[in-house]
Motif scaffolding. Structure first.
Motif, PDB file in Angstrom:
ATOM      1  N   GLU A  33      -7.661   1.039   0.649  1.00  0.00           N
ATOM      2  CA  GLU A  33      -7.335   1.325   2.044  1.00  0.00           C
ATOM      3  C   GLU A  33      -5.826   1.322   2.269  1.00  0.00           C
ATOM      4  O   GLU A  33      -5.306   2.095   3.084  1.00  0.00           O
ATOM      5  CB  GLU A  33      -8.015   0.308   2.969  1.00  0.00           C
ATOM      6  CG  GLU A  33      -7.877   0.666   4.435  1.00  0.00           C
ATOM      7  CD  GLU A  33      -8.680  -0.242   5.346  1.00  0.00           C
ATOM      8  OE1 GLU A  33      -8.927   0.159   6.495  1.00  0.00           O
ATOM      9  OE2 GLU A  33      -9.062  -1.350   4.907  1.00  0.00           O
ATOM     10  N   GLU A  34      -5.120   0.474   1.556  1.00  0.00           N
ATOM     11  CA  GLU A  34      -3.658   0.430   1.670  1.00  0.00           C
ATOM     12  C   GLU A  34      -3.015   1.673   1.079  1.00  0.00           C
ATOM     13  O   GLU A  34      -1.997   2.170   1.597  1.00  0.00           O
ATOM     14  CB  GLU A  34      -3.120  -0.816   0.956  1.00  0.00           C
ATOM     15  CG  GLU A  34      -3.449  -2.126   1.643  1.00  0.00           C
ATOM     16  CD  GLU A  34      -3.039  -3.333   0.807  1.00  0.00           C
ATOM     17  OE1 GLU A  34      -2.496  -3.112  -0.312  1.00  0.00           O
ATOM     18  OE2 GLU A  34      -3.256  -4.467   1.262  1.00  0.00           O
ATOM     19  N   ASP A  35      -3.605   2.210   0.003  1.00  0.00           N
ATOM     20  CA  ASP A  35      -2.957   3.289  -0.756  1.00  0.00           C
ATOM     21  C   ASP A  35      -3.277   4.692  -0.251  1.00  0.00           C
ATOM     22  O   ASP A  35      -2.526   5.637  -0.535  1.00  0.00           O
ATOM     23  CB  ASP A  35      -3.350   3.201  -2.234  1.00  0.00           C
ATOM     24  CG  ASP A  35      -2.780   1.959  -2.917  1.00  0.00           C
ATOM     25  OD1 ASP A  35      -1.824   1.376  -2.366  1.00  0.00           O
ATOM     26  OD2 ASP A  35      -3.305   1.584  -3.992  1.00  0.00           O
ATOM     27  N   TYR A  36      -4.391   4.854   0.480  1.00  0.00           N
ATOM     28  CA  TYR A  36      -4.826   6.201   0.866  1.00  0.00           C
ATOM     29  C   TYR A  36      -5.150   6.251   2.353  1.00  0.00           C
ATOM     30  O   TYR A  36      -5.732   5.308   2.904  1.00  0.00           O
ATOM     31  CB  TYR A  36      -6.060   6.615   0.054  1.00  0.00           C
ATOM     32  CG  TYR A  36      -5.830   6.541  -1.439  1.00  0.00           C
ATOM     33  CD1 TYR A  36      -5.123   7.535  -2.108  1.00  0.00           C
ATOM     34  CD2 TYR A  36      -6.303   5.450  -2.169  1.00  0.00           C
ATOM     35  CE1 TYR A  36      -4.899   7.456  -3.472  1.00  0.00           C
ATOM     36  CE2 TYR A  36      -6.078   5.359  -3.532  1.00  0.00           C
ATOM     37  CZ  TYR A  36      -5.377   6.355  -4.182  1.00  0.00           C
ATOM     38  OH  TYR A  36      -5.142   6.273  -5.534  1.00  0.00           O
ATOM     39  N   PRO A  37      -4.795   7.365   3.018  1.00  0.00           N
ATOM     40  CA  PRO A  37      -5.036   7.454   4.465  1.00  0.00           C
ATOM     41  C   PRO A  37      -6.493   7.690   4.840  1.00  0.00           C
ATOM     42  O   PRO A  37      -6.907   7.337   5.948  1.00  0.00           O
ATOM     43  CB  PRO A  37      -4.162   8.642   4.895  1.00  0.00           C
ATOM     44  CG  PRO A  37      -4.055   9.492   3.658  1.00  0.00           C
ATOM     45  CD  PRO A  37      -4.041   8.519   2.517  1.00  0.00           C
ATOM     46  N   ALA A  41      -8.275  11.937   0.731  1.00  0.00           N
ATOM     47  CA  ALA A  41      -7.108  11.666  -0.107  1.00  0.00           C
ATOM     48  C   ALA A  41      -7.480  10.794  -1.303  1.00  0.00           C
ATOM     49  O   ALA A  41      -6.996  11.016  -2.423  1.00  0.00           O
ATOM     50  CB  ALA A  41      -6.019  11.003   0.724  1.00  0.00           C
ATOM     51  N   PHE A  42      -8.339   9.814  -1.065  1.00  0.00           N
ATOM     52  CA  PHE A  42      -8.771   8.942  -2.156  1.00  0.00           C
ATOM     53  C   PHE A  42      -9.535   9.726  -3.222  1.00  0.00           C
ATOM     54  O   PHE A  42      -9.254   9.623  -4.420  1.00  0.00           O
ATOM     55  CB  PHE A  42      -9.644   7.817  -1.600  1.00  0.00           C
ATOM     56  CG  PHE A  42     -10.360   7.011  -2.641  1.00  0.00           C
ATOM     57  CD1 PHE A  42      -9.654   6.227  -3.546  1.00  0.00           C
ATOM     58  CD2 PHE A  42     -11.749   7.038  -2.728  1.00  0.00           C
ATOM     59  CE1 PHE A  42     -10.320   5.485  -4.518  1.00  0.00           C
ATOM     60  CE2 PHE A  42     -12.417   6.300  -3.692  1.00  0.00           C
ATOM     61  CZ  PHE A  42     -11.695   5.524  -4.586  1.00  0.00           C
ATOM     62  N   PHE A  43     -10.497  10.549  -2.804  1.00  0.00           N
ATOM     63  CA  PHE A  43     -11.285  11.317  -3.760  1.00  0.00           C
ATOM     64  C   PHE A  43     -10.416  12.302  -4.526  1.00  0.00           C
ATOM     65  O   PHE A  43     -10.593  12.506  -5.735  1.00  0.00           O
ATOM     66  CB  PHE A  43     -12.417  12.051  -3.046  1.00  0.00           C
ATOM     67  CG  PHE A  43     -13.495  11.154  -2.494  1.00  0.00           C
ATOM     68  CD1 PHE A  43     -13.906  10.026  -3.184  1.00  0.00           C
ATOM     69  CD2 PHE A  43     -14.096  11.435  -1.268  1.00  0.00           C
ATOM     70  CE1 PHE A  43     -14.889   9.183  -2.673  1.00  0.00           C
ATOM     71  CE2 PHE A  43     -15.077  10.609  -0.753  1.00  0.00           C
ATOM     72  CZ  PHE A  43     -15.482   9.489  -1.452  1.00  0.00           C
ATOM     73  N   ALA A  44      -9.451  12.915  -3.841  1.00  0.00           N
ATOM     74  CA  ALA A  44      -8.547  13.860  -4.520  1.00  0.00           C
ATOM     75  C   ALA A  44      -7.714  13.143  -5.577  1.00  0.00           C
ATOM     76  O   ALA A  44      -7.532  13.658  -6.692  1.00  0.00           O
ATOM     77  CB  ALA A  44      -7.644  14.546  -3.494  1.00  0.00           C
ATOM     78  N   ALA A  45      -7.243  11.953  -5.242  1.00  0.00           N
ATOM     79  CA  ALA A  45      -6.432  11.188  -6.195  1.00  0.00           C
ATOM     80  C   ALA A  45      -7.241  10.755  -7.410  1.00  0.00           C
ATOM     81  O   ALA A  45      -6.682  10.568  -8.501  1.00  0.00           O
ATOM     82  CB  ALA A  45      -5.838   9.973  -5.494  1.00  0.00           C
ATOM     83  N   PHE A 268     -13.717   3.754   3.960  1.00  0.00           N
ATOM     84  CA  PHE A 268     -13.195   4.589   5.033  1.00  0.00           C
ATOM     85  C   PHE A 268     -14.181   4.868   6.182  1.00  0.00           C
ATOM     86  O   PHE A 268     -13.813   5.549   7.140  1.00  0.00           O
ATOM     87  CB  PHE A 268     -12.656   5.897   4.456  1.00  0.00           C
ATOM     88  CG  PHE A 268     -11.478   5.685   3.546  1.00  0.00           C
ATOM     89  CD1 PHE A 268     -10.240   5.339   4.060  1.00  0.00           C
ATOM     90  CD2 PHE A 268     -11.622   5.779   2.166  1.00  0.00           C
ATOM     91  CE1 PHE A 268      -9.154   5.116   3.230  1.00  0.00           C
ATOM     92  CE2 PHE A 268     -10.535   5.562   1.320  1.00  0.00           C
ATOM     93  CZ  PHE A 268      -9.304   5.228   1.857  1.00  0.00           C
ATOM     94  N   ALA A 269     -15.407   4.374   6.091  1.00  0.00           N
ATOM     95  CA  ALA A 269     -16.275   4.437   7.277  1.00  0.00           C
ATOM     96  C   ALA A 269     -15.597   3.630   8.386  1.00  0.00           C
ATOM     97  O   ALA A 269     -15.028   2.559   8.139  1.00  0.00           O
ATOM     98  CB  ALA A 269     -17.645   3.866   6.959  1.00  0.00           C
TER      99      ALA A 269
END
Length: 423
Positions: A33-37, A41-45, A268-269
């Protein structure tokens, strides 16, 4: 004696793996949660592929999927690639194979992949075995191969036998991919009034998805079949550019794609997360994810089937309910009016992001089995998912902590431990 020692050593190794799997999930989600908005974005990374696709069609029971599968076969012009985790005897399964045979005789190329688990099925709540449909496929002379065959001579390599291909998907003429939880077998293809499973298949037109799954099918086929097939012989005719579909196609080495999918949804929910799950044999790590979401103010809801097809499934799943409640989730039992097992695997976050596929919320789906789930954010598709969820809730009842306590006996615990690896 050596085989007994090997078996006990294998079980010990698996128990240790299971214990380790419970470590530090809560802190991991904090870092995500800190690293991705957001989830995208998380799945892409994490290199989860995203492909343009059309609004999906959905089939929510054996009757709907049986009728659509026969339509797809009848309209095929070039080739049909099918992976079914299970295939067992039922008249509707024979209908599908007969239809495939007719198309093959007309010149349509047909290739079938099955998992060897098809040989180890029993009729619901009985020890009576269901005959695998593979001999019928052989009789029709349809080309097929088995994924990681289970044979007596392979017992010394027991750990390798945990590698199962749990995916269910069809590719027709390079135009559409259909995936989800439906097998070509007795349990899935019975109609609802006959007690057939409640499940979902999602049909998507997407060039990128079609390309990935064609590659994946060919790789699996060529790994085990004598007669090899080649990508250039399977033209991709799909056209789509409307919305994105994320594909979690977990390979033989795992790659933790299912775990990444779980991490994204629970991190992210924002308001509410629905988990429709058949085989929910939770681990400490999976419980951590629930606690993390709940601590962030998310209402986490589980719908679990109350109509299991065998005692070991029933007791293992029910044993987990107390832990789910302690983690902060609300738990519902789905009691089908027709006694149908709720085999559906759905995650729905805030009505904005949904996952449909083969992955269960358990240790096996995360680690030792091949899985395929898709994540969608298309509003028209999400409306279909939401409408079906509301229909499911009509046959649900909320489970109290007092009732969950009744599922904590020794036999429940033993089945829970067993099904961490066999379920």
């Amino acid at each position: 004696m050596k085989q007994n020692n090997l078996f006990h050593s294998t079980i010990l190794i698996l128990v240790l793996i299971f214990i380790v799997s419970g470590c530090a999930s809560y802190g991991k989600l904090e870092r995500i949660e800190e690293d991705y908005p957001d989830a995208s974005a998380f799945f892409a990374a994490k290199n989860i592929p995203s492909y343009p696709g059309e609004t999906a069609d959905l089939y929510f029971n054996g009757k709907q999927w049986y009728e659509r599968s026969l339509e797809l076969i009848e309209n095929a012009e070039d080739y049909i690639l099918i992976h079914s985790f299970l295939t067992t005897e039922h008249q509707h399964a024979r209908d599908v194979f007969d239809a495939l045979k007719r198309k093959q005789d007309e010149g349509v190329r047909v290739y079938l992949l099955f998992d060897s688990a098809s040989y180890y099925r029993a009729y619901p709540n009985t020890p009576v075995p269901i005959r695998a449909a593979i001999p019928y496929v052989e009789e029709l002379e349809l080309p097929y191969t088995e994924y990681n065959p289970i044979r007596g001579r392979r017992v010394p390599t027991l750990l390798k036998l945990f590698d199962r291909d749990h995916r269910k998907f069809w590719i027709v003429d390079g135009k559409v991919v259909v995936c989800g939880g439906q097998n070509i077998d007795y349990d899935n293809l019975r109609f609802p009034e006959e007690g057939g499973l409640i499940d979902a298949m999602i049909e998507v037109e997407s060039p990128g998805f079609t390309n990935e799954m064609t590659d994946s099918f060919i790789q699996s086929w060529n790994r085990y079949a004598i007669d090899k097939i080649h990508k250039e012989d399977f033209q991709n005719r799909s056209e789509a550019d409307k919305y994105n579909i994320l594909v979690f196609n977990q390979g033989p080495s795992g790659g933790e794609k299912v775990t990444k999918m779980f991490d994204g949804f629970f991190t992210f929910a924002e308001e509410e997360l629905w988990m429709v799950q058949c085989y929910t044999y939770v681990t400490p790590s999976l419980l951590d994810k629930i606690e993390y979401a709940v601590d962030r103010g998310v209402k986490v809801n589980f719908i679990i089937s109350d109509n299991h097809i065998g005692t070991r499934f029933d007791r293992a799943s029910h044993y987990s309910v107390k832990s789910l409640l302690k983690a902060g989730a609300t738990v519902y039992f789905h009691d089908s009016p027709t006694g149908s097992l709720l085999h559906y695997k759905l995650m729905l976050a805030d009505g904005k992001l949904a996952s449909i596929g083969s992955a269960n919320y358990n240790f096996r789906s995360q680690t030792t089995s091949r899985e395929l789930s898709v994540v969608i954010d298309d509003p028209a598709t999400l409306d279909k998912v939401q409408n079906d969820l509301e229909k499911l809730l009509e046959s649900c009842r909320e489970i109290s902590y007092e009732e969950a306590e009744t599922y904590q006996g020794f036999e429940y615990l033993m089945n829970y431990i067993l099904m961490q690896f066999w379920g």
